[in-house]
Write a protein that holds these residues in place. Structure first.
Motif, PDB file in Angstrom:
ATOM      1  N   VAL A  43      30.685  36.003   1.010  1.00  0.00           N
ATOM      2  CA  VAL A  43      31.327  34.712   1.251  1.00  0.00           C
ATOM      3  C   VAL A  43      32.710  34.717   0.597  1.00  0.00           C
ATOM      4  O   VAL A  43      32.870  35.104  -0.560  1.00  0.00           O
ATOM      5  CB  VAL A  43      30.480  33.562   0.689  1.00  0.00           C
ATOM      6  CG1 VAL A  43      31.220  32.234   0.812  1.00  0.00           C
ATOM      7  CG2 VAL A  43      29.136  33.504   1.405  1.00  0.00           C
ATOM      8  N   ASN A  68      35.137  29.915   1.961  1.00  0.00           N
ATOM      9  CA  ASN A  68      33.758  29.504   1.759  1.00  0.00           C
ATOM     10  C   ASN A  68      32.860  29.832   2.948  1.00  0.00           C
ATOM     11  O   ASN A  68      31.831  29.193   3.159  1.00  0.00           O
ATOM     12  CB  ASN A  68      33.678  27.996   1.437  1.00  0.00           C
ATOM     13  CG  ASN A  68      34.487  27.648   0.201  1.00  0.00           C
ATOM     14  OD1 ASN A  68      34.369  28.319  -0.836  1.00  0.00           O
ATOM     15  ND2 ASN A  68      35.325  26.620   0.308  1.00  0.00           N
ATOM     16  N   ARG A  69      33.229  30.849   3.702  1.00  0.00           N
ATOM     17  CA  ARG A  69      32.404  31.324   4.828  1.00  0.00           C
ATOM     18  C   ARG A  69      32.198  32.826   4.663  1.00  0.00           C
ATOM     19  O   ARG A  69      33.030  33.542   4.104  1.00  0.00           O
ATOM     20  CB  ARG A  69      33.097  31.040   6.157  1.00  0.00           C
ATOM     21  CG  ARG A  69      33.301  29.567   6.470  1.00  0.00           C
ATOM     22  CD  ARG A  69      34.042  29.369   7.786  1.00  0.00           C
ATOM     23  NE  ARG A  69      33.289  29.943   8.911  1.00  0.00           N
ATOM     24  CZ  ARG A  69      33.781  30.087  10.139  1.00  0.00           C
ATOM     25  NH1 ARG A  69      35.043  29.722  10.390  1.00  0.00           N
ATOM     26  NH2 ARG A  69      33.047  30.593  11.105  1.00  0.00           N
ATOM     27  N   GLU A 109      31.761  36.289   9.459  1.00  0.00           N
ATOM     28  CA  GLU A 109      31.624  35.089  10.293  1.00  0.00           C
ATOM     29  C   GLU A 109      32.996  34.437  10.463  1.00  0.00           C
ATOM     30  O   GLU A 109      33.354  33.983  11.549  1.00  0.00           O
ATOM     31  CB  GLU A 109      30.647  34.109   9.635  1.00  0.00           C
ATOM     32  CG  GLU A 109      30.425  32.834  10.422  1.00  0.00           C
ATOM     33  CD  GLU A 109      29.501  31.855   9.688  1.00  0.00           C
ATOM     34  OE1 GLU A 109      29.912  30.674   9.510  1.00  0.00           O
ATOM     35  OE2 GLU A 109      28.394  32.285   9.266  1.00  0.00           O
ATOM     36  N   ALA A 110      33.772  34.444   9.369  1.00  0.00           N
ATOM     37  CA  ALA A 110      35.123  33.886   9.429  1.00  0.00           C
ATOM     38  C   ALA A 110      36.068  34.812  10.203  1.00  0.00           C
ATOM     39  O   ALA A 110      37.008  34.345  10.862  1.00  0.00           O
ATOM     40  CB  ALA A 110      35.657  33.667   8.021  1.00  0.00           C
TER      41      ALA A 110
END
Length: 385
Positions: A13, A34-35, A39-40
């Motif tokens: 993260v 904060n991902r 995924e980001a």
């Protein structure tokens, strides 16, 4: 500018990322912080980065890479970014690995610039190779033409010489004017034969496939002195040559090279003065190799052929090596104007060079630089004999 971020936990993260890292990713900070990193940044998936991070996180092994390409979706378009980066385990005070610390530098401009330069160099190298190949073909064709022309001209010139002698015999007693004409034809045919022979010899230097062998230059000079024995005796000449080296060369070419130089010294001697010819040799110092752009790791010999002849103006030092160039009229000194051009060609074919130093009335010095050893026609290192 160094881009940095901290990726926490096994999902990596993005907890912290500085402005340079956000700029490198090409996405707004609120879309990535904060991902989980993949995924980001789904565009960064399946480029081998997952395995690298897993090794750092699970095994505590630091990973470094230089100019590694990563494809990212930046500002709405895919781009290949080249990075120098480090992945290090991010630990707490007790040494427990909490995540991965990533530090990276964008080197894309440098990589692209270098590749462009390499592309230009490759292109220019290809063009140069093509030009060299074309020039080599042209030189080979020219040498072949000179050989064929010279070879085919020998027979008609020989016939002219033969028939003029037969004509002279058949005419018996002839008037002075006719005799003068016949003598001019005979003289011209003899000169033409010598010229054709020298052109043929010169052209053969470009097509010769003779093998290199170990040559004792001291013996080469001794053989030449035997060849010129009668002329040396007539002129009262003295030829001193001592401590000349062994080199790897084509035997016939060395005989032609030094034979032409000694012949010139005998020919251009001062009237009424006995010719004195001195031939010396020494290893070429490293600083002279550097000045002449020669291989410093190879051994070269500097051989000087010095005489006490009529000399010439230093402004003609380059001209004398051009084919058919003469400093004196053919009536004053015989010759075809090819001898020194042959010397230069031979020296160059052996990976060396030749030049002349002279002053009018003070003699001449011909300096020959030759490699001690040949490797496919290129000089290589060789210890002095």
């Amino acid at each position: 500018p160094v881009a940095m971020c901290i990726l926490m936990g096994k999902d990596y993260v993005i907890e912290v990322a500085n402005a340079q890292m956000i700029e490198l990713w090409g996405k707004p900070a609120e879309d990535v912080l904060n991902r989980p990193v993949f995924e980001a940044l789904p565009d960064a998936k399946e480029q081998g980065l997952e395995q690298l991070m897993d090794d750092v996180y699970h095994n505590g092994v630091t990973f470094k890479a230089d100019e590694r390409p990563v494809v990212l979706l930046r500002n709405g378009k895919y781009e290949t970014v080249y990075q120098n980066f480090v992945y290090e385990p991010y630990k707490d005070a007790g040494g427990t690995i909490l995540g991965v610390l990533a530090v990276t530098t964008d080197v894309t401009p440098q990589v692209l610039a270098r590749r462009k330069i390499e592309e230009i160099v490759t292109e220019r190298t290809t063009e140069l190779a093509s030009a060299n190949a074309s020039l080599q073909r042209s030189n080979e064709e020219l040498a072949q033409f000179a050989y064929i022309a010279s070879h085919d001209l020998q027979e008609p010139v020989r016939k002219v010489s033969t028939f003029i002698q037969m004509l002279e015999s058949n005419l018996g007693v002839i008037d002075e004017k006719s005799q003068r004409y016949i003598e001019k034809i005979k003289s011209s045919s003899v000169r033409m034969q010598a010229l054709i022979k020298d052109v043929l010899t010169y052209s053969e230097l470009s097509t010769a496939t003779n093998k290199y062998s170990d040559i004792n230059l001291q013996q080469v000079i001794a053989d030449i002195k035997n060849d010129f024995e009668l002329l040396i005796e007539q002129k009262g000449a003295r030829i001193d040559a001592t401590d000349l080296p062994h080199i790897e060369a084509i035997p016939l070419h060395m005989s032609q090279l030094f034979g032409n130089l000694i012949s010139n010294s005998l020919k251009y001697s001062k009237p009424g003065v006995s010719p004195e010819i001195t031939i010396t040799s020494a290893l070429l110092p490293d600083d002279e190799k550097e000045q002449r752009a020669l291989n410093r790791s190879s051994a070269y010999y500097k051989i000087e052929v010095k005489d006490n002849g009529i000399g010439f103006n230093k402004e003609y030092a380059n001209q004398i090596f051009r084919i058919f160039q003469r400093l004196h009229g053919k009536l004053d000194y015989e010759g075809t104007g090819i001898g020194l051009a042959m010397c230069q060609k031979i020296a160059q074919n052996h990976g060396g060079e030749i030049y002349a130093l002279s002053e009018p009335g003070k003699g001449s010095t011909f300096v020959i630089i030759l490699p001690a050893k040949q490797f496919n026609g290129v000089a290589v290192s060789h210890a002095a004999e």
